[in-house]
Design a protein around this motif. Structure first.
Motif, mmCIF file in Angstrom:
data_model
loop_
_atom_site.group_PDB
_atom_site.id
_atom_site.type_symbol
_atom_site.label_atom_id
_atom_site.label_comp_id
_atom_site.label_asym_id
_atom_site.label_seq_id
_atom_site.Cartn_x
_atom_site.Cartn_y
_atom_site.Cartn_z
ATOM 1 N N PHE A 190 -4.799 11.939 -11.330
ATOM 2 C CA PHE A 190 -3.771 10.575 -11.090
ATOM 3 C C PHE A 190 -4.939 9.496 -11.022
ATOM 4 C CE2 PHE A 190 -3.320 7.709 -7.573
ATOM 5 C CZ PHE A 190 -2.128 6.922 -7.950
ATOM 6 N N MET A 191 -5.909 9.452 -10.622
ATOM 7 C CA MET A 191 -6.876 8.384 -10.458
ATOM 8 C C MET A 191 -7.336 7.979 -11.759
ATOM 9 S SD MET A 191 -8.925 8.893 -7.007
ATOM 10 C CE MET A 191 -10.035 7.439 -7.031
ATOM 11 N N THR A 192 -7.689 8.935 -12.612
ATOM 12 C CA THR A 192 -7.718 8.583 -14.214
ATOM 13 C C THR A 192 -6.784 7.964 -14.859
ATOM 14 O OG1 THR A 192 -9.395 10.460 -14.129
ATOM 15 C CG2 THR A 192 -8.884 9.845 -16.128
ATOM 16 N N GLU A 193 -5.599 8.540 -14.647
ATOM 17 C CA GLU A 193 -4.458 7.989 -15.471
ATOM 18 C C GLU A 193 -4.350 6.546 -15.062
ATOM 19 O OE1 GLU A 193 0.317 9.057 -16.220
ATOM 20 O OE2 GLU A 193 -1.074 10.703 -15.597
ATOM 21 N N ALA A 194 -4.320 6.206 -13.507
ATOM 22 C CA ALA A 194 -4.078 5.083 -12.883
ATOM 23 C C ALA A 194 -5.167 3.990 -13.480
ATOM 24 C CB ALA A 194 -3.997 5.049 -11.553
ATOM 25 N N ALA A 195 -6.444 4.515 -13.638
ATOM 26 C CA ALA A 195 -7.532 3.587 -13.911
ATOM 27 C C ALA A 195 -7.118 3.167 -15.315
ATOM 28 C CB ALA A 195 -8.746 4.242 -13.986
ATOM 29 N N LEU A 196 -6.474 4.050 -16.221
ATOM 30 C CA LEU A 196 -6.465 3.593 -17.485
ATOM 31 C C LEU A 196 -5.181 2.166 -17.645
ATOM 32 C CD1 LEU A 196 -6.682 6.737 -19.566
ATOM 33 C CD2 LEU A 196 -8.376 5.035 -19.334
ATOM 34 N N SER A 197 -4.256 2.678 -16.803
ATOM 35 C CA SER A 197 -3.364 1.724 -16.731
ATOM 36 C C SER A 197 -3.693 0.302 -16.236
ATOM 37 C CB SER A 197 -2.032 2.299 -15.727
ATOM 38 O OG SER A 197 -1.527 3.376 -16.465
ATOM 39 N N ASP B 272 -5.643 -5.479 -16.831
ATOM 40 C CA ASP B 272 -6.659 -6.087 -16.288
ATOM 41 C C ASP B 272 -6.472 -6.494 -14.868
ATOM 42 O OD1 ASP B 272 -9.141 -7.435 -16.235
ATOM 43 O OD2 ASP B 272 -8.135 -9.299 -16.790
ATOM 44 N N HIS B 273 -5.971 -5.349 -14.022
ATOM 45 C CA HIS B 273 -5.456 -5.564 -12.697
ATOM 46 C C HIS B 273 -5.967 -4.256 -11.828
ATOM 47 C CE1 HIS B 273 -3.454 -7.486 -9.488
ATOM 48 N NE2 HIS B 273 -2.755 -6.478 -9.268
ATOM 49 N N HIS B 274 -6.724 -4.522 -11.022
ATOM 50 C CA HIS B 274 -7.509 -3.263 -10.487
ATOM 51 C C HIS B 274 -6.904 -2.790 -8.984
ATOM 52 C CE1 HIS B 274 -9.436 -4.460 -14.079
ATOM 53 N NE2 HIS B 274 -9.431 -3.175 -14.507
ATOM 54 N N PRO B 275 -6.769 -1.646 -8.684
ATOM 55 C CA PRO B 275 -6.442 -1.108 -7.355
ATOM 56 C C PRO B 275 -7.882 -1.380 -6.421
ATOM 57 C CG PRO B 275 -6.659 0.842 -8.492
ATOM 58 C CD PRO B 275 -6.901 -0.430 -9.465
ATOM 59 N N GLU B 276 -7.246 -1.611 -4.936
ATOM 60 C CA GLU B 276 -8.412 -1.017 -3.893
ATOM 61 C C GLU B 276 -7.862 0.365 -3.766
ATOM 62 O OE1 GLU B 276 -8.405 -3.876 -0.954
ATOM 63 O OE2 GLU B 276 -8.227 -5.723 -2.191
ATOM 64 N N TRP B 277 -8.686 1.416 -3.593
ATOM 65 C CA TRP B 277 -8.340 2.803 -3.391
ATOM 66 C C TRP B 277 -9.619 3.238 -2.790
ATOM 67 C CZ3 TRP B 277 -6.567 4.753 -8.748
ATOM 68 C CH2 TRP B 277 -7.521 4.632 -9.552
ATOM 69 N N ASN C 53 -7.609 15.502 -1.579
ATOM 70 C CA ASN C 53 -6.281 15.473 -2.158
ATOM 71 C C ASN C 53 -5.479 14.203 -1.994
ATOM 72 O OD1 ASN C 53 -5.511 16.193 0.392
ATOM 73 N ND2 ASN C 53 -3.784 17.135 -0.234
ATOM 74 N N LYS C 54 -6.342 13.317 -1.208
ATOM 75 C CA LYS C 54 -5.718 12.081 -0.726
ATOM 76 C C LYS C 54 -6.203 10.850 -1.399
ATOM 77 C CE LYS C 54 -5.500 13.968 3.714
ATOM 78 N NZ LYS C 54 -6.131 14.205 5.367
ATOM 79 N N VAL C 55 -5.169 10.044 -1.889
ATOM 80 C CA VAL C 55 -5.554 8.627 -2.363
ATOM 81 C C VAL C 55 -4.591 7.574 -1.599
ATOM 82 C CG1 VAL C 55 -5.842 7.383 -4.471
ATOM 83 C CG2 VAL C 55 -5.871 9.908 -4.571
ATOM 84 N N ASP C 56 -5.319 6.822 -0.945
ATOM 85 C CA ASP C 56 -4.589 5.754 -0.506
ATOM 86 C C ASP C 56 -4.999 4.351 -1.271
ATOM 87 O OD1 ASP C 56 -3.895 7.119 1.793
ATOM 88 O OD2 ASP C 56 -5.713 6.782 2.977
ATOM 89 N N VAL C 57 -3.812 3.663 -1.803
ATOM 90 C CA VAL C 57 -4.076 2.484 -2.782
ATOM 91 C C VAL C 57 -3.377 1.203 -1.768
ATOM 92 C CG1 VAL C 57 -3.269 1.678 -4.930
ATOM 93 C CG2 VAL C 57 -3.598 3.976 -4.666
ATOM 94 N N TRP D 15 0.884 -1.132 0.123
ATOM 95 C CA TRP D 15 -0.061 0.115 -0.047
ATOM 96 C C TRP D 15 0.867 1.295 0.118
ATOM 97 C CZ3 TRP D 15 0.334 3.468 3.999
ATOM 98 C CH2 TRP D 15 1.013 2.904 5.052
ATOM 99 N N LYS D 16 0.385 2.254 -0.415
ATOM 100 C CA LYS D 16 0.789 3.682 -0.511
ATOM 101 C C LYS D 16 -0.154 4.919 -0.278
ATOM 102 C CE LYS D 16 3.901 6.450 -3.131
ATOM 103 N NZ LYS D 16 4.970 6.444 -4.093
ATOM 104 N N ALA D 17 0.370 5.638 0.409
ATOM 105 C CA ALA D 17 -0.515 6.942 0.744
ATOM 106 C C ALA D 17 -0.101 8.004 -0.407
ATOM 107 C CB ALA D 17 -0.596 7.347 2.081
ATOM 108 N N PHE D 18 -0.798 8.532 -1.298
ATOM 109 C CA PHE D 18 -0.505 9.394 -2.332
ATOM 110 C C PHE D 18 -1.152 10.721 -1.597
ATOM 111 C CE2 PHE D 18 -0.015 5.621 -5.034
ATOM 112 C CZ PHE D 18 1.007 6.091 -5.577
ATOM 113 N N ARG D 19 -0.660 12.216 -1.460
ATOM 114 C CA ARG D 19 -0.819 12.990 -1.139
ATOM 115 C C ARG D 19 -0.753 14.199 -2.398
ATOM 116 N NH1 ARG D 19 -3.078 10.042 1.314
ATOM 117 N NH2 ARG D 19 -3.347 9.621 3.451
ATOM 118 N N PHE D 20 -1.849 14.823 -2.961
ATOM 119 C CA PHE D 20 -1.609 15.752 -4.295
ATOM 120 C C PHE D 20 -1.714 17.274 -3.766
ATOM 121 C CE2 PHE D 20 -2.615 11.585 -5.433
ATOM 122 C CZ PHE D 20 -1.646 11.326 -6.243
ATOM 123 N N LYS D 21 -1.499 17.850 -4.775
ATOM 124 C CA LYS D 21 -1.670 19.419 -4.527
ATOM 125 C C LYS D 21 -3.130 19.818 -4.301
ATOM 126 C CE LYS D 21 2.367 20.280 -7.530
ATOM 127 N NZ LYS D 21 2.749 20.597 -8.879
#
Length: 105
Positions: free
Chosen positions: A45-52, A57-62, A67-71, A31-37
């Motif tokens: 970030f979530m949009t770009e990560a979702a496309l990846s 064919d592997h999806h995160p729990e987030w 501005n916080k995204v915990d993955v 896991w990682k805690a992302f903090r954005f501006k």
């Protein structure tokens, strides 16, 4: 990319080069805690990560609040971590680059 569960030693080696990713206590996820501006940066970030994630064919729990995204990444079908988790983590780190405040990089 395989969905074959990695050995604990391989996971530990891979984590050494992953900035900010932490092994969960049970050893089955990272896991990682992302903090954005801003919220817009977090959403971008979530949009770009979702496309990846979709391409892999592997999806995160987030979880997102403002501005916080915990993955959390794991491969449920392998009951643990696989190459896919680390590949997606790398893509998420690239998606986060330039979106986070300098003091949080």
């Amino acid at each position: 990319m395989t969905r074959e569960k990695l050995e604990a030693a391989d996971v530990a080696e891979r984590l050494k080069v992953m900035n900010g990713w932490v092994l969960a206590d049970d050893g089955a996820s990272i896991w990682k805690a992302f903090r954005f501006k801003s919220f817009v940066e977090a959403f971008g970030f979530m949009t770009e990560a979702a496309l990846s994630a979709e391409k892999l064919d592997h999806h995160p729990e987030w979880f997102n609040v403002y501005n916080k995204v915990d993955v959390t990444l794991t491969t449920h079908s392998a009951n643990g971590l696989t190459d896919l988790d680390f590949k997606l983590a790398e893509k998420m780190d690239k998606a986060a680059a330039g979106r986070m405040p300098d003091h949080l990089k």
